[in-house]
Design an enzyme around this catalytic site. Structure first.
Site, PDB file in Angstrom:
ATOM      1  N   GLU A  45     -45.551  28.778  52.803  1.00  0.00           N
ATOM      2  CA  GLU A  45     -47.015  28.889  52.823  1.00  0.00           C
ATOM      3  C   GLU A  45     -47.595  28.252  54.075  1.00  0.00           C
ATOM      4  O   GLU A  45     -46.871  27.644  54.884  1.00  0.00           O
ATOM      5  CB  GLU A  45     -47.573  28.265  51.536  1.00  0.00           C
ATOM      6  N   GLU A  56     -39.116  37.100  49.452  1.00  0.00           N
ATOM      7  CA  GLU A  56     -38.422  38.370  49.725  1.00  0.00           C
ATOM      8  C   GLU A  56     -38.477  38.695  51.219  1.00  0.00           C
ATOM      9  O   GLU A  56     -37.499  39.171  51.809  1.00  0.00           O
ATOM     10  CB  GLU A  56     -39.074  39.516  48.941  1.00  0.00           C
ATOM     11  N   CYS A  89     -44.236  43.105  49.145  1.00  0.00           N
ATOM     12  CA  CYS A  89     -42.778  42.926  49.175  1.00  0.00           C
ATOM     13  C   CYS A  89     -42.054  44.138  48.592  1.00  0.00           C
ATOM     14  O   CYS A  89     -40.940  44.451  48.998  1.00  0.00           O
ATOM     15  CB  CYS A  89     -42.378  41.640  48.471  1.00  0.00           C
TER      16      CYS A  89
HETATM   17  N1  THU Z   1     -44.460  34.764  46.035  1.00  0.00           N
HETATM   18  C1  THU Z   1     -43.234  35.098  46.514  1.00  0.00           C
HETATM   19  O1  THU Z   1     -42.710  34.448  47.427  1.00  0.00           O
HETATM   20  N2  THU Z   1     -42.604  36.158  45.968  1.00  0.00           N
HETATM   21  C2  THU Z   1     -43.030  36.833  44.867  1.00  0.00           C
HETATM   22  O2  THU Z   1     -42.340  37.713  44.406  1.00  0.00           O
HETATM   23  C3  THU Z   1     -44.315  36.473  44.248  1.00  0.00           C
HETATM   24  C4  THU Z   1     -45.154  35.510  45.006  1.00  0.00           C
HETATM   25  C5  THU Z   1     -45.109  33.561  46.580  1.00  0.00           C
HETATM   26  C6  THU Z   1     -46.291  33.783  47.482  1.00  0.00           C
HETATM   27  C7  THU Z   1     -47.006  32.446  47.372  1.00  0.00           C
HETATM   28  O3  THU Z   1     -46.410  31.519  48.265  1.00  0.00           O
HETATM   29  C8  THU Z   1     -46.699  31.991  45.961  1.00  0.00           C
HETATM   30  O4  THU Z   1     -45.599  32.755  45.526  1.00  0.00           O
HETATM   31  C9  THU Z   1     -47.859  32.147  45.001  1.00  0.00           C
HETATM   32  O5  THU Z   1     -48.345  33.438  45.020  1.00  0.00           O
END
Ligand code: THU
Length: 136
Positions: A45, A56, A89
């Protein structure tokens, strides 16, 4: 060809390194390249929220950096009942997989559901779309 437990372990290990100070939702992902090699990623993030990247995306970047462009399977894991890839993704995974490519969705202990890319992204704008390679 590849071991699902190894795929899960790779995703879980990557998740441990997730940088998610804003959402506090750590995600790990792993993909299997056509070679059988496994590539993992975690969400990263950013204080400028839209700049954050999903697990992903990280796994696919690691694969591309290693010179592979096809996936045989993907797995995503989080501390949630059933985490599924976000819309963006799904599109990223579809770039490197086929309609039948399995995407395993796991909590921290087990695979909870398995979807094909076709299930997750029907009517995808895919690399074989007549216009997708227009600018190449
Ligand atoms: N997120 C992912 O990395 N992959 C997913 O399949 C769903 C969401 C992350 C994005 C963000 O950093 C956090 O989860 C909350 O949405």
């Amino acid at each position: 060809m590849f071991d699902i437990d190894t795929l899960f372990s790779a995703a879980r290990a990557a998740r441990a390194n997730a940088y998610a100070p804003y959402s506090r939702f750590k995600v790990g992902a792993a993909v299997v390249g056509a070679s059988g090699r496994i590539y993992a990623g975690c969400n990263v993030e950013n204080a400028a929220y839209p700049q954050g990247t999903c697990a992903e995306a990280g796994a696919l970047c690691a694969m591309a950096a290693a010179g592979e462009t096809r996936i045989l399977a993907a797995l995503v894991t989080a501390d949630a009942p059933c985490v599924t890839p976000c819309g963006g993704c799904r599109q990223k995974l579809a770039e490197f997989g086929g309609p039948a490519t399995p995407v395993h969705c796991a909590d921290l202990e087990k695979i909870v559901a398995t979807f094909s890319l076709q299930d997750l992204l029907p009517h995808a704008f895919a690399p074989d779309h007549p216009r997708a390679d227009a600018g190449r």
